[in-house]
Design a protein around this motif. Sequence first.
Motif, PDB file in Angstrom:
ATOM      1  N   GLN A 177       0.830  -1.212   0.000  1.00 20.92           N
ATOM      2  CA  GLN A 177       0.000   0.000   0.000  1.00 20.92           C
ATOM      3  C   GLN A 177       0.862   1.259   0.000  1.00 20.92           C
ATOM      4  OE1 GLN A 177      -3.327   0.365  -0.055  1.00 20.92           O
ATOM      5  NE2 GLN A 177      -4.089  -1.692   0.220  1.00 20.92           N
TER       6      GLN A 177
ATOM      7  N   GLN B  47     -16.080 -12.956  -5.657  1.00 23.99           N
ATOM      8  CA  GLN B  47     -14.985 -12.018  -5.376  1.00 23.99           C
ATOM      9  C   GLN B  47     -14.512 -12.156  -3.936  1.00 23.99           C
ATOM     10  OE1 GLN B  47     -17.130  -8.541  -6.579  1.00 23.99           O
ATOM     11  NE2 GLN B  47     -16.411  -8.633  -8.696  1.00 23.99           N
TER      12      GLN B  47
ATOM     13  N   MET C 226     -20.282 -11.010  -6.444  1.00 28.93           N
ATOM     14  CA  MET C 226     -19.769 -10.496  -5.164  1.00 28.93           C
ATOM     15  C   MET C 226     -19.300 -11.633  -4.243  1.00 28.93           C
ATOM     16  SD  MET C 226     -22.217  -7.269  -4.342  1.00 28.93           S
ATOM     17  CE  MET C 226     -22.893  -6.338  -5.705  1.00 28.93           C
TER      18      MET C 226
ATOM     19  N   PHE D  98       0.121  -5.700  -4.135  1.00 30.56           N
ATOM     20  CA  PHE D  98       0.313  -4.920  -5.369  1.00 30.56           C
ATOM     21  C   PHE D  98       1.706  -5.108  -5.973  1.00 30.56           C
ATOM     22  CE2 PHE D  98      -2.771  -1.426  -3.690  1.00 30.56           C
ATOM     23  CZ  PHE D  98      -3.828  -2.286  -3.870  1.00 30.56           C
TER      24      PHE D  98
ATOM     25  N   ILE E 137      -9.411   3.872  -5.357  1.00 28.72           N
ATOM     26  CA  ILE E 137      -9.868   2.470  -5.393  1.00 28.72           C
ATOM     27  C   ILE E 137      -8.792   1.558  -4.798  1.00 28.72           C
ATOM     28  CG2 ILE E 137     -10.427   0.535  -6.932  1.00 28.72           C
ATOM     29  CD1 ILE E 137     -11.849   2.630  -8.737  1.00 28.72           C
ATOM     30  N   ALA E 138      -7.551   1.817  -5.183  1.00 26.58           N
ATOM     31  CA  ALA E 138      -6.471   0.925  -4.746  1.00 26.58           C
ATOM     32  C   ALA E 138      -6.254   0.961  -3.240  1.00 26.58           C
ATOM     33  CB  ALA E 138      -5.177   1.287  -5.472  1.00 26.58           C
ATOM     34  N   ILE E 139      -6.467   2.117  -2.622  1.00 24.17           N
ATOM     35  CA  ILE E 139      -6.231   2.162  -1.171  1.00 24.17           C
ATOM     36  C   ILE E 139      -7.516   1.906  -0.380  1.00 24.17           C
ATOM     37  CG2 ILE E 139      -4.194   3.643  -1.363  1.00 24.17           C
ATOM     38  CD1 ILE E 139      -5.881   6.004  -0.525  1.00 24.17           C
ATOM     39  N   GLY E 140      -8.587   1.616  -1.089  1.00 18.90           N
ATOM     40  CA  GLY E 140      -9.822   1.211  -0.417  1.00 18.90           C
ATOM     41  C   GLY E 140     -10.700   2.368   0.016  1.00 18.90           C
TER      42      GLY E 140
ATOM     43  N   PHE F 227       2.442   1.762  -3.314  1.00 21.72           N
ATOM     44  CA  PHE F 227       1.459   2.207  -4.304  1.00 21.72           C
ATOM     45  C   PHE F 227       1.216   3.707  -4.178  1.00 21.72           C
ATOM     46  CE2 PHE F 227      -2.659   3.164  -6.028  1.00 21.72           C
ATOM     47  CZ  PHE F 227      -2.574   2.561  -7.273  1.00 21.72           C
ATOM     48  N   LYS F 228       1.146   4.185  -2.959  1.00 24.40           N
ATOM     49  CA  LYS F 228       0.915   5.631  -2.765  1.00 24.40           C
ATOM     50  C   LYS F 228       2.057   6.439  -3.386  1.00 24.40           C
ATOM     51  CE  LYS F 228      -1.953   5.248   1.307  1.00 24.40           C
ATOM     52  NZ  LYS F 228      -2.007   5.248   2.761  1.00 24.40           N
TER      53      LYS F 228
ATOM     54  N   PHE G 269      -7.903   6.015  -9.362  1.00 25.13           N
ATOM     55  CA  PHE G 269      -7.197   4.729  -9.266  1.00 25.13           C
ATOM     56  C   PHE G 269      -6.594   4.554  -7.876  1.00 25.13           C
ATOM     57  CE2 PHE G 269      -7.323   5.658 -13.752  1.00 25.13           C
ATOM     58  CZ  PHE G 269      -7.798   4.459 -14.261  1.00 25.13           C
ATOM     59  N   LEU G 270      -6.052   5.659  -7.368  1.00 26.13           N
ATOM     60  CA  LEU G 270      -5.488   5.616  -6.019  1.00 26.13           C
ATOM     61  C   LEU G 270      -6.612   5.386  -5.007  1.00 26.13           C
ATOM     62  CD1 LEU G 270      -3.029   5.959  -4.162  1.00 26.13           C
ATOM     63  CD2 LEU G 270      -3.497   8.400  -4.116  1.00 26.13           C
TER      64      LEU G 270
ATOM     65  N   VAL H 232      -9.987  -5.066  -2.961  1.00 24.71           N
ATOM     66  CA  VAL H 232      -8.615  -4.675  -3.274  1.00 24.71           C
ATOM     67  C   VAL H 232      -7.694  -4.829  -2.069  1.00 24.71           C
ATOM     68  CG1 VAL H 232      -8.858  -2.209  -2.746  1.00 24.71           C
ATOM     69  CG2 VAL H 232      -7.394  -2.921  -4.636  1.00 24.71           C
ATOM     70  N   THR H 233      -8.277  -4.730  -0.873  1.00 24.15           N
ATOM     71  CA  THR H 233      -7.463  -4.837   0.346  1.00 24.15           C
ATOM     72  C   THR H 233      -6.993  -6.274   0.610  1.00 24.15           C
ATOM     73  OG1 THR H 233      -9.586  -4.903   1.476  1.00 24.15           O
ATOM     74  CG2 THR H 233      -8.363  -2.830   1.595  1.00 24.15           C
TER      75      THR H 233
ATOM     76  N   ILE I 276     -15.223  -0.993  -4.920  1.00 22.55           N
ATOM     77  CA  ILE I 276     -16.109  -1.466  -5.980  1.00 22.55           C
ATOM     78  C   ILE I 276     -16.290  -2.974  -5.826  1.00 22.55           C
ATOM     79  CG2 ILE I 276     -15.628   0.415  -7.583  1.00 22.55           C
ATOM     80  CD1 ILE I 276     -13.633  -1.375  -9.015  1.00 22.55           C
ATOM     81  N   ARG I 277     -17.497  -3.430  -6.140  1.00 22.46           N
ATOM     82  CA  ARG I 277     -17.814  -4.853  -5.994  1.00 22.46           C
ATOM     83  C   ARG I 277     -18.796  -5.276  -7.066  1.00 22.46           C
ATOM     84  NH1 ARG I 277     -20.708  -5.896  -0.938  1.00 22.46           N
ATOM     85  NH2 ARG I 277     -20.985  -3.662  -0.594  1.00 22.46           N
ATOM     86  N   GLY I 278     -18.850  -6.573  -7.300  1.00 21.00           N
ATOM     87  CA  GLY I 278     -19.854  -7.110  -8.211  1.00 21.00           C
ATOM     88  C   GLY I 278     -19.388  -7.080  -9.656  1.00 21.00           C
ATOM     89  N   GLN I 279     -20.328  -6.893 -10.557  1.00 26.51           N
ATOM     90  CA  GLN I 279     -20.009  -6.863 -11.987  1.00 26.51           C
ATOM     91  C   GLN I 279     -19.333  -5.532 -12.294  1.00 26.51           C
ATOM     92  OE1 GLN I 279     -20.449  -9.045 -14.460  1.00 26.51           O
ATOM     93  NE2 GLN I 279     -21.816 -10.592 -13.638  1.00 26.51           N
TER      94      GLN I 279
ATOM     95  N   PRO J 168      -4.723  -2.489  -9.815  1.00 30.42           N
ATOM     96  CA  PRO J 168      -5.418  -3.141  -8.695  1.00 30.42           C
ATOM     97  C   PRO J 168      -6.939  -3.062  -8.795  1.00 30.42           C
ATOM     98  CG  PRO J 168      -3.747  -1.591  -7.906  1.00 30.42           C
ATOM     99  CD  PRO J 168      -3.917  -1.340  -9.375  1.00 30.42           C
ATOM    100  N   ALA J 169      -7.460  -2.186  -9.667  1.00 24.38           N
ATOM    101  CA  ALA J 169      -8.914  -1.946  -9.685  1.00 24.38           C
ATOM    102  C   ALA J 169      -9.766  -3.218  -9.804  1.00 24.38           C
ATOM    103  CB  ALA J 169      -9.265  -0.943 -10.774  1.00 24.38           C
TER     104      ALA J 169
ATOM    105  N   ILE K 294     -10.702  -7.578  -6.309  1.00 22.75           N
ATOM    106  CA  ILE K 294     -11.793  -7.237  -5.380  1.00 22.75           C
ATOM    107  C   ILE K 294     -11.960  -8.315  -4.323  1.00 22.75           C
ATOM    108  CG2 ILE K 294     -14.281  -6.802  -5.246  1.00 22.75           C
ATOM    109  CD1 ILE K 294     -14.052  -5.870  -8.203  1.00 22.75           C
TER     110      ILE K 294
END
Lengths: 410, 252
Positions: free
Chosen positions: A10, A364, A361, A41, B224-227, A13-14, B221-222, A36-37, B231-234, A30-31, A34
């Motif tokens: 993390q 994931q 979900m 990375f 999402i990446a750091i939470g 990444f920052k 992007f940051l 993501v935590t 995002i979830r699902g489709q 990373p998007a 899911i």
Amino acid sequence: MKTYTYKKSQELFKKAAEVIPCGIYGHFSPAPLIPVTDYPFYIDKAKGSRFWDVDGNEFIDYMCAYGPMVLGYNNPLIDAAAEEQRKKVNCGTAPARVMVDLAQEMVNTVDIADWAFFAKNGADMTTFSLMVARAHTGRNKIIRLKGGYHGTAPWMQSPDHHGITFNDNKDIVMGEWNNYEALEKYIHEHKGEVAGIISTPYHHPTFADNELPAKGYWKKVEALCKNEGVVLIIDAVRTGFRLDYGGSNEYFDFKPDLIAFCKAIANGYPISSLVGTNEMMNAASNVFHTGSYWYSAEPMAAALATIRELKRVNAVEKMFETGTKLGNGLIELAKDHGYNMKMSGHPAMPYFRITDDPSLMLHQKWCGECTKRGAYFTSHHNWFMSAAHTDEDIAETLKIADEGFKAIKE
Amino acid sequence: MSYQLIKAGINLYAIFKNLEDLIALDEESRNLIKGKKISIQFLVKNGPKAWLQFENETCKVGQGIMHNPSVKLWFKSPEHLNKMFDGEANPIPLKGFTKLGFLQKEFVKITEKLEYYLKPEKLENPSKEYIEINTRFTLTVAAFALPEIVKYNREAKLSASHIPDGKIQLWVLPNDPAVFLTVKNGEISAQKGTTEKPDAIMEMKDYQTANNFLNGKSNPFLAIAIGDVIIRGQTNMLDSLSLILDKVQNYV
């Protein structure tokens, strides 16, 4: 079972996000991981079927660098071949001898190949394949199939994406996987206009079950192309050398005119290849397409060693076997926990999905729980098996998966 | 032309939609309609039609034609309507001349308050309360702008055609404010609130995070990446949706 944390990933990444667009761009972003935590990375080191992240967590890797790793990370035999060549010359003022040896190996190995051309990435070769098809036919239109991925050049992307215009897609026509009738109709209605059809040998989109060709589909497409003078291009960037040594088309019993290879060709060394039939060679010679590092000899030596080693260790058969074991194990485990796990695609590149929740979900959550226990699973993309995955890896993975199922129930 | 049409749709359907929450949340605005019962129909030639209803200290905003409104305002084009929103033109009243006083006084004050809450860049140190309202309004504008952009923007139409049918939930944790989008055959409709079984979810961990994210002040992007944004699902639905969301700022 201990679960992982990713403090160093993390932090890194920052820092990355300050100096690199997106921090991590493209398919490593990373998007889609899911939650993501639950994912690392940054990788620190890798060996065999495993990698270690910058926090020191160990993973059995089911993405294999998204395909390139096929004989195990840091395979000593491949690395030695690459190193031997590097000591002689890597990037020189003329091609090295190994280029000819590699081309000969490709021609000897891939059934339809009468020649081989080399570059760096899959997209170099899928783009080249279109140029060859157009040069060969004198036509403009290319048919690609919805959900198929051939790289990120503008022609491969939808015009609604950033940086892409409708002009970039002017001569690209969308077909549908396994829909022979629509292909035939379009080609007949546009006689003399279609240069080529580009497709993966089976359908492996993201976020959806993978689909094998319907019975007789490829034979009919092959015949249609022959009759209408359309070049049939197979994008085997993911499937190449995972389904069949002779070309993944051989697995499905048909003969294209051109095949693009990358990923598994050199066990992680940067090289891609387009092979083709004699009929396509003149067009391939006439098209000007090159790059600064396309003649690098080190990856060529690695590719030569990889192809030989794949055959020597029966890698294709092994990946089929371990992929099947993994799939059967996961399906059985899921059943024990009251879930339905679906495996689709080919066992060497399986796509898994817990079907009880169509939103993905639940799936994931399970993939995340498994990953933070040491089995690196993605939920949106097909996985990759390698010849380095062992029965012990599979057994350990199933233990982790069992814990993952318990965790998603809580 | 499509630019003006989209902007007009956003003005009437997305910007005005916030009047419902403005009246509910802002006492000063609520006091301006105390004891008043008035409905206003907005009619745009070759463009969107919407109505506002102020009654019992609440506001309702709807699309289409309202039966027997107190006031009817006509605009000769989408551009005419947009100029009114920019303070550069006046509407042509067709009905309700006795209510023009409300339009010129109270309604102007209400829309000025709406503008105040929608433009945080005018404030140096916005309060927590301001950020909460601005975030809520920005989320509503984004959601209700999407259908208008999809209708008339070629790229957005294509993006929407790539989104599988289903429901997308966007919310600020702990689940309020929330909006959800229904996608069917490449068309998008927006609603405030939550839906029971979304196919994809985008949740922002708090108001400040959502505010930064929705106002383009944070790197998505940051985030999402750091939470910060989960995002979830489709999430392939969100990929195409984000391409349309990126266009909202071109119109507001």
